[in-house]
Design a protein around this motif. Sequence first.
Motif, PDB file in Angstrom:
ATOM      1  N   GLN B  50       0.815  -1.224   0.000  1.00 50.02           N
ATOM      2  CA  GLN B  50       0.000   0.000   0.000  1.00 50.02           C
ATOM      3  C   GLN B  50       0.843   1.266   0.000  1.00 50.02           C
ATOM      4  O   GLN B  50       0.352   2.340   0.342  1.00 50.02           O
ATOM      5  CB  GLN B  50      -0.960  -0.012   1.182  1.00 50.02           C
ATOM      6  CG  GLN B  50      -2.037  -1.054   0.990  1.00 50.02           C
ATOM      7  CD  GLN B  50      -3.178  -0.910   1.970  1.00 50.02           C
ATOM      8  OE1 GLN B  50      -3.166  -0.080   2.855  1.00 50.02           O
ATOM      9  NE2 GLN B  50      -4.190  -1.731   1.794  1.00 50.02           N
ATOM     10  N   TYR B  79      -4.502  -7.759   7.535  1.00 49.15           N
ATOM     11  CA  TYR B  79      -3.929  -6.485   7.981  1.00 49.15           C
ATOM     12  C   TYR B  79      -4.952  -5.676   8.751  1.00 49.15           C
ATOM     13  O   TYR B  79      -6.090  -5.508   8.294  1.00 49.15           O
ATOM     14  CB  TYR B  79      -3.453  -5.720   6.732  1.00 49.15           C
ATOM     15  CG  TYR B  79      -3.035  -4.294   6.961  1.00 49.15           C
ATOM     16  CD1 TYR B  79      -1.964  -3.992   7.791  1.00 49.15           C
ATOM     17  CD2 TYR B  79      -3.700  -3.249   6.330  1.00 49.15           C
ATOM     18  CE1 TYR B  79      -1.571  -2.671   7.983  1.00 49.15           C
ATOM     19  CE2 TYR B  79      -3.310  -1.933   6.506  1.00 49.15           C
ATOM     20  CZ  TYR B  79      -2.249  -1.647   7.341  1.00 49.15           C
ATOM     21  OH  TYR B  79      -1.861  -0.359   7.531  1.00 49.15           O
ATOM     22  N   PRO B  81      -5.507  -2.011   9.856  1.00 47.65           N
ATOM     23  CA  PRO B  81      -4.921  -0.671   9.730  1.00 47.65           C
ATOM     24  C   PRO B  81      -5.152   0.171  10.986  1.00 47.65           C
ATOM     25  O   PRO B  81      -6.014  -0.151  11.801  1.00 47.65           O
ATOM     26  CB  PRO B  81      -5.656  -0.077   8.533  1.00 47.65           C
ATOM     27  CG  PRO B  81      -6.912  -0.845   8.416  1.00 47.65           C
ATOM     28  CD  PRO B  81      -6.707  -2.173   9.056  1.00 47.65           C
ATOM     29  N   ARG B  84      -9.454   3.816  10.068  1.00 42.66           N
ATOM     30  CA  ARG B  84     -10.437   3.187   9.168  1.00 42.66           C
ATOM     31  C   ARG B  84     -11.666   4.051   9.043  1.00 42.66           C
ATOM     32  O   ARG B  84     -11.856   4.978   9.819  1.00 42.66           O
ATOM     33  CB  ARG B  84     -10.855   1.825   9.746  1.00 42.66           C
ATOM     34  CG  ARG B  84      -9.729   0.872   9.881  1.00 42.66           C
ATOM     35  CD  ARG B  84      -9.866  -0.030  11.043  1.00 42.66           C
ATOM     36  NE  ARG B  84     -10.201   0.610  12.281  1.00 42.66           N
ATOM     37  CZ  ARG B  84      -9.654   0.286  13.440  1.00 42.66           C
ATOM     38  NH1 ARG B  84      -8.727  -0.610  13.494  1.00 42.66           N
ATOM     39  NH2 ARG B  84     -10.044   0.870  14.542  1.00 42.66           N
ATOM     40  N   ASN B  85     -12.481   3.668   8.073  1.00 40.14           N
ATOM     41  CA  ASN B  85     -13.752   4.373   7.911  1.00 40.14           C
ATOM     42  C   ASN B  85     -14.740   3.902   8.961  1.00 40.14           C
ATOM     43  O   ASN B  85     -14.650   2.784   9.428  1.00 40.14           O
ATOM     44  CB  ASN B  85     -14.353   4.004   6.558  1.00 40.14           C
ATOM     45  CG  ASN B  85     -13.791   4.862   5.490  1.00 40.14           C
ATOM     46  OD1 ASN B  85     -12.774   5.500   5.676  1.00 40.14           O
ATOM     47  ND2 ASN B  85     -14.437   4.867   4.349  1.00 40.14           N
ATOM     48  N   ALA B  87     -17.748   2.393   9.151  1.00 37.18           N
ATOM     49  CA  ALA B  87     -18.766   1.709   8.344  1.00 37.18           C
ATOM     50  C   ALA B  87     -20.094   1.673   9.090  1.00 37.18           C
ATOM     51  O   ALA B  87     -20.115   1.568  10.311  1.00 37.18           O
ATOM     52  CB  ALA B  87     -18.302   0.296   8.054  1.00 37.18           C
ATOM     53  N   SER B  88     -21.180   1.782   8.352  1.00 32.04           N
ATOM     54  CA  SER B  88     -22.494   1.713   8.997  1.00 32.04           C
ATOM     55  C   SER B  88     -23.087   0.314   8.917  1.00 32.04           C
ATOM     56  O   SER B  88     -24.233   0.106   9.286  1.00 32.04           O
ATOM     57  CB  SER B  88     -23.451   2.709   8.344  1.00 32.04           C
ATOM     58  OG  SER B  88     -22.868   3.959   8.302  1.00 32.04           O
ATOM     59  N   LEU B  89     -22.303  -0.633   8.418  1.00 32.53           N
ATOM     60  CA  LEU B  89     -22.783  -2.024   8.367  1.00 32.53           C
ATOM     61  C   LEU B  89     -22.855  -2.587   9.781  1.00 32.53           C
ATOM     62  O   LEU B  89     -22.223  -2.072  10.694  1.00 32.53           O
ATOM     63  CB  LEU B  89     -21.794  -2.876   7.576  1.00 32.53           C
ATOM     64  CG  LEU B  89     -21.645  -2.601   6.096  1.00 32.53           C
ATOM     65  CD1 LEU B  89     -20.461  -3.383   5.545  1.00 32.53           C
ATOM     66  CD2 LEU B  89     -22.912  -3.017   5.374  1.00 32.53           C
ATOM     67  N   MET B  94     -19.878  -6.819   8.639  1.00 31.07           N
ATOM     68  CA  MET B  94     -18.537  -6.317   8.340  1.00 31.07           C
ATOM     69  C   MET B  94     -17.485  -7.409   8.565  1.00 31.07           C
ATOM     70  O   MET B  94     -16.611  -7.624   7.728  1.00 31.07           O
ATOM     71  CB  MET B  94     -18.211  -5.103   9.206  1.00 31.07           C
ATOM     72  CG  MET B  94     -16.903  -4.450   8.797  1.00 31.07           C
ATOM     73  SD  MET B  94     -16.248  -3.342  10.005  1.00 31.07           S
ATOM     74  CE  MET B  94     -15.566  -4.464  11.208  1.00 31.07           C
ATOM     75  N   HIS B  97     -17.183  -9.945   5.901  1.00 34.33           N
ATOM     76  CA  HIS B  97     -16.406  -9.569   4.711  1.00 34.33           C
ATOM     77  C   HIS B  97     -14.934  -9.978   4.828  1.00 34.33           C
ATOM     78  O   HIS B  97     -14.205  -9.933   3.836  1.00 34.33           O
ATOM     79  CB  HIS B  97     -16.534  -8.079   4.419  1.00 34.33           C
ATOM     80  CG  HIS B  97     -17.856  -7.721   3.803  1.00 34.33           C
ATOM     81  ND1 HIS B  97     -18.398  -8.432   2.766  1.00 34.33           N
ATOM     82  CD2 HIS B  97     -18.743  -6.731   4.085  1.00 34.33           C
ATOM     83  CE1 HIS B  97     -19.570  -7.896   2.431  1.00 34.33           C
ATOM     84  NE2 HIS B  97     -19.796  -6.879   3.215  1.00 34.33           N
ATOM     85  N   TYR B 146     -12.715  -4.981  14.189  1.00 37.38           N
ATOM     86  CA  TYR B 146     -11.785  -5.034  13.049  1.00 37.38           C
ATOM     87  C   TYR B 146     -10.773  -6.164  13.221  1.00 37.38           C
ATOM     88  O   TYR B 146     -10.358  -6.790  12.242  1.00 37.38           O
ATOM     89  CB  TYR B 146     -11.080  -3.685  12.859  1.00 37.38           C
ATOM     90  CG  TYR B 146     -11.929  -2.712  12.081  1.00 37.38           C
ATOM     91  CD1 TYR B 146     -12.033  -2.806  10.697  1.00 37.38           C
ATOM     92  CD2 TYR B 146     -12.652  -1.711  12.716  1.00 37.38           C
ATOM     93  CE1 TYR B 146     -12.824  -1.932   9.968  1.00 37.38           C
ATOM     94  CE2 TYR B 146     -13.452  -0.832  12.001  1.00 37.38           C
ATOM     95  CZ  TYR B 146     -13.527  -0.939  10.628  1.00 37.38           C
ATOM     96  OH  TYR B 146     -14.318  -0.073   9.908  1.00 37.38           O
ATOM     97  N   MET B 149     -12.379  -9.270  12.241  1.00 26.79           N
ATOM     98  CA  MET B 149     -12.421  -9.341  10.775  1.00 26.79           C
ATOM     99  C   MET B 149     -11.088  -9.861  10.219  1.00 26.79           C
ATOM    100  O   MET B 149     -11.056 -10.702   9.309  1.00 26.79           O
ATOM    101  CB  MET B 149     -12.708  -7.947  10.220  1.00 26.79           C
ATOM    102  CG  MET B 149     -12.944  -7.896   8.749  1.00 26.79           C
ATOM    103  SD  MET B 149     -13.241  -6.194   8.274  1.00 26.79           S
ATOM    104  CE  MET B 149     -13.433  -6.384   6.537  1.00 26.79           C
TER     105      MET B 149
END
Lengths: 333, 276
Positions: B50, B79, B81, B84-85, B87-89, B94, B97, B146, B149
């Motif tokens: 990245q 990874y 990070p 992060r954003n 997310a509204s999920l 999430m 994913h 996260y 995830m």
Amino acid sequence: MSRKYAAKGIFLLLLVNLLLCIFYVSAGAVNISPADMFHAFLGDGKAEYQNILVHVRLPRMAACVLTGSGLAVSGAVIQNVLQNPLAGPNIIGVNAGAGLAVVLCSALFPYCYAVVPFAAFAGAFGAMLFIYALARKTGASRMTLIMAGVCVNSLLNAMADAVHILWDDTLTSAYGFRLGGFSSVNGKVLLPAGILILLVTAAVFLLEKELEVLTLGETVASSVGLHTTFFQFLFLLLAAALAGASVSIAGLLGFVGLLAPHISRRIVGEECRFMLPFCALFGAFLVLLCDLLARTVWAPYEMPTGILLSFLGAPFFLHLLLGRSRRRRKKHD
Amino acid sequence: MIRCENLSAGYGEGAVIHDISWEAAEGRLTAIVGPNGSGKSTLLKSVIGQTSVERGGVYLEGKPLKQWRHKEMAKQIAYLPQSRNDASLSVFRMVLHGRFPYLAFPRRYTQKDEETVIRELKRMGISELREKPVSELSGGEKQRAYLAMALVQGAPVLLLDEPTTYLDLSAQMELMELLRQLVAEGKTVVAVLHDLNHALQYADEMVLLENGGLKQCGTSKEILQSGVLEDVFRVRIHILQDQYGKEYYGFSSEKRMRNETGPAASGHPKRLQIRS
């Protein structure tokens, strides 16, 4: 919202849309009862009704449904890819890009109707790429992006106005095109544009997981194996095709691409597999309803549909802006 | 496994890290440490491609990173990070994913994928938050979501950029224990750690960066004993030992030590006993 309720919501909206379609086709300057409509479809009804249905109302209804769902899905895709809830095809200049291309097409190739949706797509994509490149290069904030979009919008509209002045043959249709509406739906444009909208919408539905992963942000999306640059480009291409084809049918209809995704997210949540179909149906519902009101409330006169949509959309956009600044202030407190 | 060779990389306007050669130790917990701006996150981002590489390269399983397909690489490296954003999920969706690299025809997540998510949510202690939108979670809960995830990805290598951020003290220690557990399960964990105490206490290996360059790498013990940590961070390190022989680390500013006790003897950290 749970999956079960989201699926029920989609089904319910589909039913509402079907009923609205029947009402849309039967109501107008000449009212046609459902029974007469049925007979007209079977071929044993009044010829006058048959003519109205086949040549006026059904194409117009199809145009409303296709344009509404095309603009709504285009808005949802743009908002997800740019991760900007304020972005809509009419706000960041995508519709204006398509509009300029349509105007140029009618000035330079006045009888090549089949080319119009594709030219509109090229115009929309050009505007979209410019905004996207700007966002990536400068790392522009959400608000800067919107303001840049407003500038691009004004510039492209001014260019379209210049074309109208230079080619005065196009001036007669300019006013209606700018406001957006369905009073002069052209079957020769509707067919290719409609096919394009259907195909592209199907492609977006198929790629719903990729679109949803993109909402997690570029870093997370690429860490779970999404080729972010490729998919961002692809989705913007699809969104431009939808916006371009819709503009080529109905002119510069505003706010559908902003209203429909927002309301859909509030009702069925963020999951794209539910949000996208609901959004497409809601966009169709919104445009059908506004067009029905536009041609029946003041009958036999007609209000351009775009005006009604702006009456709904502009306050909604302000509500979103104010809501955002209120939330930001709260955060700082 | 992961190897950087003479790597110089940045974000398009000059290199942030310079000439770094390093290989991640397989099945170990490696901490990347260094003062602010030393290039810790940039090194981690370079490992997953990245950043823009100006010189040298990164190799995964002996193959240059650029030759890996995105999904295949995601099956090898997960990874987390630093930023992060929101997310509204929902948390469940999430985290699900994380199974994206395994998505095959007919492009639906399977029952097995969902079971993996449930297991990892439970491990992170956030099972009850599964239907809540991620944007409504607290910083610590978000971090766990996260991390879940990343774990769901099932990759043998886990890269974590400051994983203890947003967590309170006990949650930080729980997380570090979890990382040890993952290493015991055979995973290779590389984490950027801001807290030197965590790095010394939990990491097997250490990569010490200074001004974008690699100052030293080796086992945590070697690096601690070499005294280089004290030079780079400008602190004195004190090893505290309890009656069971377990070691803890204390830090004091070099400036303060000089004022109070005169010029500090450079070199090895000072060993103290904990009074119980």
